[in-house]
Design an enzyme around this catalytic site. Structure first.
Site, PDB file in Angstrom:
ATOM      1  N   SER A   1       0.800  -1.086  -0.006  1.00  0.00           N
ATOM      2  CA  SER A   1       0.040  -0.079   0.038  1.00  0.00           C
ATOM      3  C   SER A   1       0.917   1.247  -0.077  1.00  0.00           C
ATOM      4  CB  SER A   1      -0.976   0.017   1.349  1.00  0.00           C
ATOM      5  OG  SER A   1      -1.398   1.336   1.281  1.00  0.00           O
TER       6      SER A   1
ATOM      7  N   TYR B   1      -2.310  -1.405  10.388  1.00  0.00           N
ATOM      8  CA  TYR B   1      -2.376  -1.353   8.956  1.00  0.00           C
ATOM      9  C   TYR B   1      -0.796  -1.134   8.365  1.00  0.00           C
ATOM     10  CZ  TYR B   1      -4.146  -1.268   4.037  1.00  0.00           C
ATOM     11  OH  TYR B   1      -4.208  -1.309   2.718  1.00  0.00           O
TER      12      TYR B   1
HETATM   13  P1  NAD Z   1     -11.476  -6.188  -0.249  1.00  0.00           P
HETATM   14  O1  NAD Z   1     -12.186  -5.890   1.184  1.00  0.00           O
HETATM   15  O2  NAD Z   1     -12.396  -5.432  -1.536  1.00  0.00           O
HETATM   16  O3  NAD Z   1     -11.157  -7.441  -0.602  1.00  0.00           O
HETATM   17  C1  NAD Z   1     -10.353  -8.255   0.236  1.00  0.00           C
HETATM   18  C2  NAD Z   1     -10.445  -9.459   0.145  1.00  0.00           C
HETATM   19  O4  NAD Z   1      -9.637 -10.345   1.037  1.00  0.00           O
HETATM   20  C3  NAD Z   1     -11.538 -10.342   0.037  1.00  0.00           C
HETATM   21  O5  NAD Z   1     -11.495 -11.416  -1.166  1.00  0.00           O
HETATM   22  C4  NAD Z   1     -11.640 -11.035   1.258  1.00  0.00           C
HETATM   23  O6  NAD Z   1     -12.576 -12.077   1.191  1.00  0.00           O
HETATM   24  C5  NAD Z   1     -10.278 -11.449   1.508  1.00  0.00           C
HETATM   25  N1  NAD Z   1     -10.229 -11.744   3.018  1.00  0.00           N
HETATM   26  C6  NAD Z   1     -10.207 -10.784   4.035  1.00  0.00           C
HETATM   27  N2  NAD Z   1     -10.072 -11.759   5.073  1.00  0.00           N
HETATM   28  C7  NAD Z   1      -9.377 -13.029   4.666  1.00  0.00           C
HETATM   29  C8  NAD Z   1      -8.796 -13.902   5.362  1.00  0.00           C
HETATM   30  N3  NAD Z   1      -8.706 -14.017   6.651  1.00  0.00           N
HETATM   31  N4  NAD Z   1      -8.596 -14.971   4.750  1.00  0.00           N
HETATM   32  C9  NAD Z   1      -8.820 -15.309   3.400  1.00  0.00           C
HETATM   33  N5  NAD Z   1      -9.137 -13.959   2.622  1.00  0.00           N
HETATM   34  C10 NAD Z   1      -9.688 -13.082   3.264  1.00  0.00           C
HETATM   35  O7  NAD Z   1     -10.113  -5.196   0.085  1.00  0.00           O
HETATM   36  P2  NAD Z   1      -9.242  -4.625  -1.416  1.00  0.00           P
HETATM   37  O8  NAD Z   1      -9.346  -3.195  -1.083  1.00  0.00           O
HETATM   38  O9  NAD Z   1      -9.499  -5.253  -2.683  1.00  0.00           O
HETATM   39  O10 NAD Z   1      -7.813  -4.675  -0.575  1.00  0.00           O
HETATM   40  C11 NAD Z   1      -7.072  -5.921  -1.304  1.00  0.00           C
HETATM   41  C12 NAD Z   1      -5.459  -5.602  -0.692  1.00  0.00           C
HETATM   42  O11 NAD Z   1      -5.048  -4.335  -1.300  1.00  0.00           O
HETATM   43  C13 NAD Z   1      -5.474  -5.289   0.699  1.00  0.00           C
HETATM   44  O12 NAD Z   1      -4.150  -5.968   1.089  1.00  0.00           O
HETATM   45  C14 NAD Z   1      -5.387  -3.849   0.871  1.00  0.00           C
HETATM   46  O13 NAD Z   1      -4.640  -3.686   2.300  1.00  0.00           O
HETATM   47  C15 NAD Z   1      -4.620  -3.492  -0.145  1.00  0.00           C
HETATM   48  N6  NAD Z   1      -4.950  -2.028  -0.570  1.00  0.00           N
HETATM   49  C16 NAD Z   1      -6.088  -1.732  -0.876  1.00  0.00           C
HETATM   50  C17 NAD Z   1      -6.350  -0.231  -1.185  1.00  0.00           C
HETATM   51  C18 NAD Z   1      -7.439   0.326  -1.534  1.00  0.00           C
HETATM   52  O14 NAD Z   1      -7.610   1.559  -1.657  1.00  0.00           O
HETATM   53  N7  NAD Z   1      -8.522  -0.430  -1.540  1.00  0.00           N
HETATM   54  C19 NAD Z   1      -5.048   0.488  -1.172  1.00  0.00           C
HETATM   55  C20 NAD Z   1      -3.672  -0.182  -0.809  1.00  0.00           C
HETATM   56  C21 NAD Z   1      -3.663  -1.267  -0.688  1.00  0.00           C
END
Ligand code: NAD
Length: 260
Positions: free
Chosen positions: A142, A155
């Site tokens: 991130s 985080y």
């Molecule tokens: P999201 O909530 O849309 O998706 C998260 C996914 O992780 C889902 O498929 C969920 O079922 C799965 N998950 C959660 N807990 C779990 C567990 N214990 N075991 C297995 N699967 C699990 O989130 P996102 O925004 O797509 O985030 C994905 C990644 O990207 C994360 O690591 C997040 O930190 C990172 N990220 C997101 C953003 C953003 O702006 N959305 C920015 C930077 C980084």
């Protein structure tokens, strides 16, 4: 192209992980989906990947908060699909609170899912990748892996840890045909961020639209969300021969967030 390669994308039933899985499938890779959600919706995603791209796609619901389950996901992939070529450590959760009020249980859960899961997945994947002389480890960190923000102690700590882990694995695997890199997205409009927008709207008693503009305006100079498809493109690039010598590093995809 990635025909004949097998990719695990953790947390790929939603958001960024799903975008990455779709792009990798589009390049011909067989996909192991992972994550939680409605069984019918997950099956629709799985069968759609197979139909649209002519690849094999399976879903494994392993819980990324449990180290044994993460290692089991890699072992089951090798058993079912014969190999593991690409590991995308993407599953992640968020929780916000001032550090002195931060729930210890949330701290433990974020560290387990956002950081320790990557350690376990990498430890299980490196031996088969070394044997085949090729592997791609891509950690979805991130902007918060590079800079901090208030109220995100766990985080930010986990994501900085993931960037550090990436450096060590890049060093340890250098010259083996394996690369390890982190991708550092800025804001992406997924359920994880929708919740933060809803929290801002509720706290400040403003509309969802205004809360969205505030979220982007505070951090992301481009004022535009990164998309899951763009992150899939970054991951696909890291899997291409052009990226053979890119390892142990981080790529920010953040609309200039971390340039400030
Ligand atoms: P999201 O909530 O849309 O998706 C998260 C996914 O992780 C889902 O498929 C969920 O079922 C799965 N998950 C959660 N807990 C779990 C567990 N214990 N075991 C297995 N699967 C699990 O989130 P996102 O925004 O797509 O985030 C994905 C990644 O990207 C994360 O690591 C997040 O930190 C990172 N990220 C997101 C953003 C953003 O702006 N959305 C920015 C930077 C980084």
């Amino acid at each position: 192209m990635l025909k004949g390669k097998v990719a695990i994308v953790t947390g790929s039933t939603s958001g960024i992980g799903l975008g990455i899985a779709r792009v990798l499938a589009g390049q011909g890779a067989d996909i192991v989906l992972n994550g939680f959600g409605d069984a019918g919706e997950i099956e629709a995603i799985r069968s759609d990947l197979e139909r649209a791209h002519g690849v094999r796609a399976v879903h494994d619901g392993a819980d990324m908060s449990k180290g044994d389950a993460v290692r089991g996901l890699v072992a089951a992939t090798v058993e079912k699909l014969g190999r593991i070529d690409i590991l995308v450590n993407n599953a992640g959760i968020q929780f916000t609170a001032p550090v002195e009020e931060f729930s210890a249980a949330k701290w433990d859960a974020i560290l387990a899912i956002n950081l320790s899961a990557a350690f376990h997945g990498i430890a299980a994947s490196v031996p088969p990748m070394k044997k085949q002389g090729w592997g791609r480890i891509i950690n979805i960190a991130s902007a918060h892996g590079l800079v901090g923000s208030v109220h995100k102690a766990a985080y930010v700590a986990a994501k900085h840890g993931l960037v550090g882990l990436t450096k060590v694995v890049g060093l340890e695997t250098a010259g083996t045909g394996i690369t390890a890199n982190a991708v550092c997205p800025g804001w992406v409009l997924t359920p994880l961020v929708e919740k933060q927008i809803a929290d801002i709207a509720a706290r400040k008693k403003i509309s969802r639209r205004d809360a969205t503009m505030e979220l982007l305006g505070e951090k992301q100079p481009s004022q535009t969300f990164v998309t899951p498809e763009q992150l899939g493109g970054t991951v696909a690039f890291l899997c291409s021969p052009a990226a053979d010598q890119i390892t142990g590093t981080s790529i920010a995809v953040d609309g200039a967030w971390t340039a400030q």
